[in-house]
Design an enzyme around this catalytic site. Structure first.
Site, short mmCIF file in Angstrom:
data_model
loop_
_atom_site.label_atom_id
_atom_site.label_comp_id
_atom_site.label_asym_id
_atom_site.label_seq_id
_atom_site.Cartn_x
_atom_site.Cartn_y
_atom_site.Cartn_z
N ARG A 47 -81.22 -80.67 -76.76
CA ARG A 47 -80.04 -80.20 -76.01
C ARG A 47 -79.15 -81.41 -75.73
O ARG A 47 -79.63 -82.45 -75.26
CB ARG A 47 -80.48 -79.54 -74.71
N GLU A 60 -74.30 -74.66 -65.81
CA GLU A 60 -74.60 -74.23 -64.44
C GLU A 60 -73.35 -73.63 -63.77
O GLU A 60 -72.87 -74.11 -62.76
CB GLU A 60 -75.17 -75.39 -63.62
N GLU A 108 -83.07 -75.89 -68.04
CA GLU A 108 -83.39 -77.17 -67.43
C GLU A 108 -84.60 -77.01 -66.52
O GLU A 108 -84.66 -76.06 -65.74
CB GLU A 108 -82.23 -77.70 -66.59
#
Length: 524
Positions: A227, A318, A420
């Site tokens: 990522r 996020e 995450e």
């Protein structure tokens, strides 16, 4: 067992499964069957050491440590392992006459934690034994776990094992053994800070101390996805288009998948800040929509042109409260939906096979995740995957993660993944900046800040994702495993003197060698 014992908060992490020794040649006192029987331990009532269909074995004669009692997950009873003194016991059921193929064991579990080992197993099935460890559940909530195995000889043993210290306990209930397999397709690592670390003198070593390439070390330990975050015009020149292209080449050369994480900012974008890139600061909504499309298309098309097409892409990072504040905040969902749709459309225009993900930091907040994705769906935002950040010290117990993942997968019919996660292997600092997780009060009950605690935490997060029904648990990405303490590679791209605050959650220790958690990237 007394209620006080069942609810005890055990703060010592369970050992890794290699610490346990399998018991072979066990008697089959309950007889063999072709299907799993008495799966809810309802037959026989309470206090039964060998429930109908099941057998119990203890080399030390501690069979009484396994028994049924009231308080099942769904029915009236459950299986418990408990003793006031240290004990080793196995409750098992031997199956024969099975059709060859893959099978998945599902069970609901709870545990005090603290055992040398406590796990479900499928063994003597004609292939390698498969285990899934029970996580500590200090909140008292039940967790659903799965274990998958290939049956090649028509038989298999379903096994529940405890190697426990005095007072440790487990509860198990509602088991099933059904055709099919499980696993995690994506076992990823976010290595966005790696190149800067290397350029500033950071080194990485194999377990024997030999210097090596961090990405190769991670890959050899099971990582199969990378990522990479993308900033628009970062002050330090890292995590921009050119740097991402170079890192993508390294990842694809190892055969790894690629997830591109667009922040749509010049620096960190997260729930607390979604700052527009400086070059976009005066843009109208129409201009922002064009900028999102063009930037997303430009980066992804350049990746495709060099033969490293992105397998997955996040439209924002996020994005609990939206992107590109204030125009794209969740206070105006029409604007936000338009911006997200531009990013998604750009990704598909480059490669229709690239999966588009929306990513929230709400791994333990099902209601909050529902509120966001209900809006995204009602506004017609196209997406393929749901990504959630989950850090146990911020987002709550594993049971909350399981609830959120299960609901997202079922409610929206999408694969879900933990975008995450991370955990500390020590509370010590390796630079002058205090770490994000710095005190024992910040730790998750059952997971000490040790290498074993870090490993158990990653293992249990992966096990929860693997257990998402209908194969919708895509995988887990460990965040910044290579962000060790290296002068000049701090958190602030505008300040070369800034510290790291993350080195105690890396997967390389303070001697630059892999922590024991890294090997869990080989998760089935």
């Amino acid at each position: 067992m007394h209620q006080g014992i069942k609810r005890a908060l055990i703060t010592t992490a369970a050992a890794l499964p290699l610490a346990a020794t399998a018991v072979t040649g066990l008697p089959t006192a309950a007889g063999a069957a072709a299907t799993l029987t008495n799966t809810g331990f309802e037959s026989g009532g309470t206090g039964t050491a060998a429930p109908a269909g099941w057998s119990t074995y203890s080399a030390a004669g501690q069979n009484s440590a396994s028994y049924t009692e009231a308080g099942g997950h769904s029915g009236s009873y459950r299986l418990t392992h408990y003793a006031a003194a240290a004990y080793k016991v196995e409750t098992y059921q031997y199956l024969s006459g099975l059709a060859n193929g893959t099978y998945t064991l599902t069970a609901w579990v709870r545990s005090s934690g603290g055992q040398n080992s406590a796990y479900l197993a499928l063994r003597n099935c004609g292939s390698a034994e498969q285990r899934t460890d029970l996580p500590p559940t200090p909140d008292g909530a039940w967790i659903r776990l799965v274990t998958s195995v290939a049956v090649t000889g028509g038989q298999c043993t379903v096994s529940i094992n405890s190697d426990a210290k005095a007072g440790n306990w487990i509860n198990v209930d509602d088991l099933s053994l059904t055709p099919g397999s499980t696993g995690l397709a994506a076992r990823g690592v976010d290595v966005s800070t790696l190149k800067k670390s290397e350029d500033k003198g950071g080194t990485y070593r194999w377990a024997d101390g030999t210097a090596g390439d961090a990405l190769s070390i991670l890959h050899s330990n099971g990582a199969n996805y990378v990522r990479l975050k993308v900033w628009v015009n970062p002050a330090d020149g890292y995590n921009n288009k050119d740097r991402v292209l170079a890192m993508a080449k390294r990842a694809k050369a190892l055969g790894m998948g690629l997830l591109i994480d667009f922040h749509y900012s010049d620096s960190w974008a997260d729930p607390g800040k979604q700052t527009k890139p400086a070059a976009w600061s005066g843009y109208s909504l129409a201009q922002l929509k064009s900028a999102v499309y063009n930037h997303t298309y430009d980066v992804l098309n350049a990746l495709k042109a060099q033969g490293t097409t992105a397998d997955m892409v996040q439209i924002g990072n996020e994005i609990n409260a939206g992107i590109l504040w204030n125009e794209g905040s969740t206070a105006n969902w029409s604007n936000l939906a338009a911006l997200l749709t531009q990013g998604a459309n750009a990704a598909k225009a480059v490669s229709s096979s690239t999966k588009v993900a929306l990513h929230l930091a709400k791994g333990g907040d099902d209601a909050g995740a529902r509120a966001f994705f209900d809006q995204a769906v009602s506004h017609g935002v196209p997406f393929d995957l749901i990504g959630l950040s989950y850090y146990g010290y911020w987002h709550g117990p594993l049971s909350d993660l399981q609830t959120t993942l299960d609901d997202m997968a079922a409610r929206y019919g999408k694969q879900v993944f933990v975008a995450e996660t991370a955990y500390a292997f020590t509370l010590a600092n390796d630079d002058a900046l205090e770490n994000n997780v710095a005190t024992s009060s910040q730790l998750v009950a059952g997971y000490p800040a040790t290498q074993a605690g870090q490993a158990a935490n990653l293992r249990d997060v992966m096990n929860v994702v693997e257990a998402v029904p209908n194969g919708r648990g895509l995988g887990v990405f460990y965040w910044e495993p290579t962000w060790t303490a290296v002068t000049g590679n701090g958190w602030d791209p505008t300040d070369p003197a800034s510290g790291d605050a993350w080195e105690n959650q890396a997967l390389f220790d303070y001697n630059d060698r892999p922590t024991s958690a890294m090997s869990w990237l080989k998760h089935r």
